[in-house]
Scaffold this motif. Structure first.
Motif, mmCIF file in Angstrom:
data_model
loop_
_atom_site.group_PDB
_atom_site.id
_atom_site.type_symbol
_atom_site.label_atom_id
_atom_site.label_comp_id
_atom_site.label_asym_id
_atom_site.label_seq_id
_atom_site.Cartn_x
_atom_site.Cartn_y
_atom_site.Cartn_z
ATOM 1 N N GLY A 124 0.863 -1.165 -0.133
ATOM 2 C CA GLY A 124 0.006 -0.027 0.188
ATOM 3 C C GLY A 124 0.714 1.308 0.052
ATOM 4 O O GLY A 124 0.397 2.160 -0.481
ATOM 5 N N SER A 125 1.920 1.358 0.823
ATOM 6 C CA SER A 125 2.626 2.436 0.889
ATOM 7 C C SER A 125 3.252 2.618 -0.527
ATOM 8 O O SER A 125 3.828 3.919 -1.048
ATOM 9 C CB SER A 125 3.583 2.628 2.182
ATOM 10 O OG SER A 125 4.380 1.472 2.078
ATOM 11 N N THR A 126 4.008 1.617 -1.093
ATOM 12 C CA THR A 126 4.668 1.689 -2.381
ATOM 13 C C THR A 126 3.770 2.153 -3.510
ATOM 14 O O THR A 126 4.078 3.189 -4.206
ATOM 15 C CB THR A 126 4.951 0.095 -2.667
ATOM 16 O OG1 THR A 126 5.863 -0.238 -1.651
ATOM 17 C CG2 THR A 126 5.504 0.155 -4.206
ATOM 18 N N ARG A 127 2.331 2.030 -3.426
ATOM 19 C CA ARG A 127 1.685 2.241 -4.426
ATOM 20 C C ARG A 127 1.197 3.899 -4.110
ATOM 21 O O ARG A 127 1.253 4.642 -5.100
ATOM 22 C CB ARG A 127 0.171 1.468 -4.413
ATOM 23 C CG ARG A 127 0.247 0.060 -5.025
ATOM 24 C CD ARG A 127 -1.043 -0.512 -5.239
ATOM 25 N NE ARG A 127 -1.904 -0.666 -3.850
ATOM 26 C CZ ARG A 127 -1.607 -1.531 -3.081
ATOM 27 N NH1 ARG A 127 -0.908 -2.667 -3.056
ATOM 28 N NH2 ARG A 127 -2.592 -1.375 -1.863
ATOM 29 N N GLU A 128 0.874 4.223 -2.954
ATOM 30 C CA GLU A 128 0.873 5.483 -2.548
ATOM 31 C C GLU A 128 2.194 6.375 -3.115
ATOM 32 O O GLU A 128 2.009 7.643 -3.526
ATOM 33 C CB GLU A 128 0.841 5.924 -0.935
ATOM 34 C CG GLU A 128 -0.663 5.311 -0.686
ATOM 35 C CD GLU A 128 -0.550 5.352 0.836
ATOM 36 O OE1 GLU A 128 0.253 6.018 1.613
ATOM 37 O OE2 GLU A 128 -1.687 4.413 1.321
ATOM 38 N N PHE A 129 3.285 5.954 -2.855
ATOM 39 C CA PHE A 129 4.539 6.464 -3.085
ATOM 40 C C PHE A 129 4.652 6.674 -4.786
ATOM 41 O O PHE A 129 4.998 7.946 -5.356
ATOM 42 C CB PHE A 129 5.573 6.144 -2.810
ATOM 43 C CG PHE A 129 6.954 6.199 -3.414
ATOM 44 C CD1 PHE A 129 7.641 7.431 -2.852
ATOM 45 C CD2 PHE A 129 7.651 5.664 -4.402
ATOM 46 C CE1 PHE A 129 8.843 7.857 -3.413
ATOM 47 C CE2 PHE A 129 8.800 6.098 -5.027
ATOM 48 C CZ PHE A 129 9.452 7.334 -4.480
ATOM 49 N N TYR A 130 4.056 5.858 -5.671
ATOM 50 C CA TYR A 130 4.185 6.043 -7.079
ATOM 51 C C TYR A 130 3.330 7.172 -7.453
ATOM 52 O O TYR A 130 3.581 7.758 -8.258
ATOM 53 C CB TYR A 130 3.791 4.713 -7.701
ATOM 54 C CG TYR A 130 4.762 3.556 -7.725
ATOM 55 C CD1 TYR A 130 6.272 4.067 -7.645
ATOM 56 C CD2 TYR A 130 4.610 2.347 -7.398
ATOM 57 C CE1 TYR A 130 7.063 3.051 -7.381
ATOM 58 C CE2 TYR A 130 5.452 1.074 -7.219
ATOM 59 C CZ TYR A 130 6.935 1.619 -7.268
ATOM 60 O OH TYR A 130 7.759 0.697 -7.129
ATOM 61 N N ILE A 131 2.038 7.152 -6.921
ATOM 62 C CA ILE A 131 0.938 8.169 -7.223
ATOM 63 C C ILE A 131 1.625 9.601 -6.841
ATOM 64 O O ILE A 131 1.537 10.335 -7.367
ATOM 65 C CB ILE A 131 -0.283 7.916 -6.462
ATOM 66 C CG1 ILE A 131 -0.972 6.669 -6.780
ATOM 67 C CG2 ILE A 131 -1.145 9.258 -6.623
ATOM 68 C CD1 ILE A 131 -1.208 6.689 -8.290
ATOM 69 N N ARG A 132 2.263 9.662 -5.536
ATOM 70 C CA ARG A 132 2.861 10.905 -5.093
ATOM 71 C C ARG A 132 4.010 11.529 -6.070
ATOM 72 O O ARG A 132 4.061 12.665 -6.200
ATOM 73 C CB ARG A 132 3.496 10.887 -3.874
ATOM 74 C CG ARG A 132 2.430 10.893 -2.446
ATOM 75 C CD ARG A 132 2.897 11.333 -1.242
ATOM 76 N NE ARG A 132 4.342 10.378 -0.836
ATOM 77 C CZ ARG A 132 4.154 9.081 -0.296
ATOM 78 N NH1 ARG A 132 2.910 8.634 -0.063
ATOM 79 N NH2 ARG A 132 5.081 8.533 -0.249
ATOM 80 N N TYR A 154 2.047 0.928 -13.388
ATOM 81 C CA TYR A 154 2.157 2.249 -13.240
ATOM 82 C C TYR A 154 3.043 2.824 -14.469
ATOM 83 O O TYR A 154 3.981 2.303 -14.778
ATOM 84 C CB TYR A 154 2.617 2.568 -11.917
ATOM 85 C CG TYR A 154 1.796 2.690 -10.812
ATOM 86 C CD1 TYR A 154 0.832 3.340 -10.416
ATOM 87 C CD2 TYR A 154 1.698 1.565 -9.812
ATOM 88 C CE1 TYR A 154 -0.080 3.205 -9.423
ATOM 89 C CE2 TYR A 154 0.771 1.229 -9.184
ATOM 90 C CZ TYR A 154 -0.134 2.288 -8.723
ATOM 91 O OH TYR A 154 -1.044 1.853 -7.752
#
Length: 159
Positions: A124-132, A154
């Motif tokens: 989850g934090s990895t996916r949030e990082f990619y969006i950020r 992504y």
């Protein structure tokens, strides 16, 4: 103070420990990551895998990235591996090494960076990082890795 540089043989175990220490990757995934490291270290003339480390002033390897051109495309690169030491997460190292990768891809004529990850909760934090950092979710392949573990793809435009 940190610097990003090409991986060296002395970094091998630090990279393995870094990737394993995230406690996200399965043992066979760590082994695959190390296969790419070994290819880069033993075949310096190869152009498939480009591993880099982010090193702190005291020599600690705090982040790792490996990317390469997708040979079936004109200007697309894959980010094969990205990991930050668990005790260094949240310090901007991931963003810093990805920015470096983007610049390297741009220098090599790249226009698009493709990043694959898992849909598992532990990512989850990895996916949030990619969006950020400006990535866009382009595809979701249901059950790709395992039942209930989709492959997420992504894209990051290189400008």
């Amino acid at each position: 103070m940190t610097k990003i540089r090409a991986i060296e043989a002395k970094d091998r175990e630090a990279v393995r420990n870094l990737i394993d220490g995230t406690e996200v990757f399965k043992p066979h995934e760590v082994d695959v990551a190390m296969e790419l490291v070994d290819i880069a270290l033993t075949r310096p003339d190869q152009d498939d895998y480009h591993p880099f480390v982010l090193e702190e002033e005291d020599g600690t390897v705090a982040a790792y990235a490996c990317f390469g051109r997708n040979p079936m495309t004109k200007a697309t690169f894959d980010l094969y591996w990205l990991a930050t030491r668990a005790d260094r997460m949240g310090k901007g190292y991931g963003r810093k090494i990805v920015s470096f990768v983007e610049e390297e891809v741009k220098k090599r004529g790249g226009k698009l960076l493709v990043i694959e990850t898992s849909s598992k909760e532990s990512y989850g934090s990895t996916r949030e990082f990619y969006i950020r950092i400006g990535c866009t979710l382009a595809a979701q392949l249901s059950g790709y890795y395992d039942e209930g573990d989709d492959k997420l793809i992504y894209l990051k435009q290189i400008r």
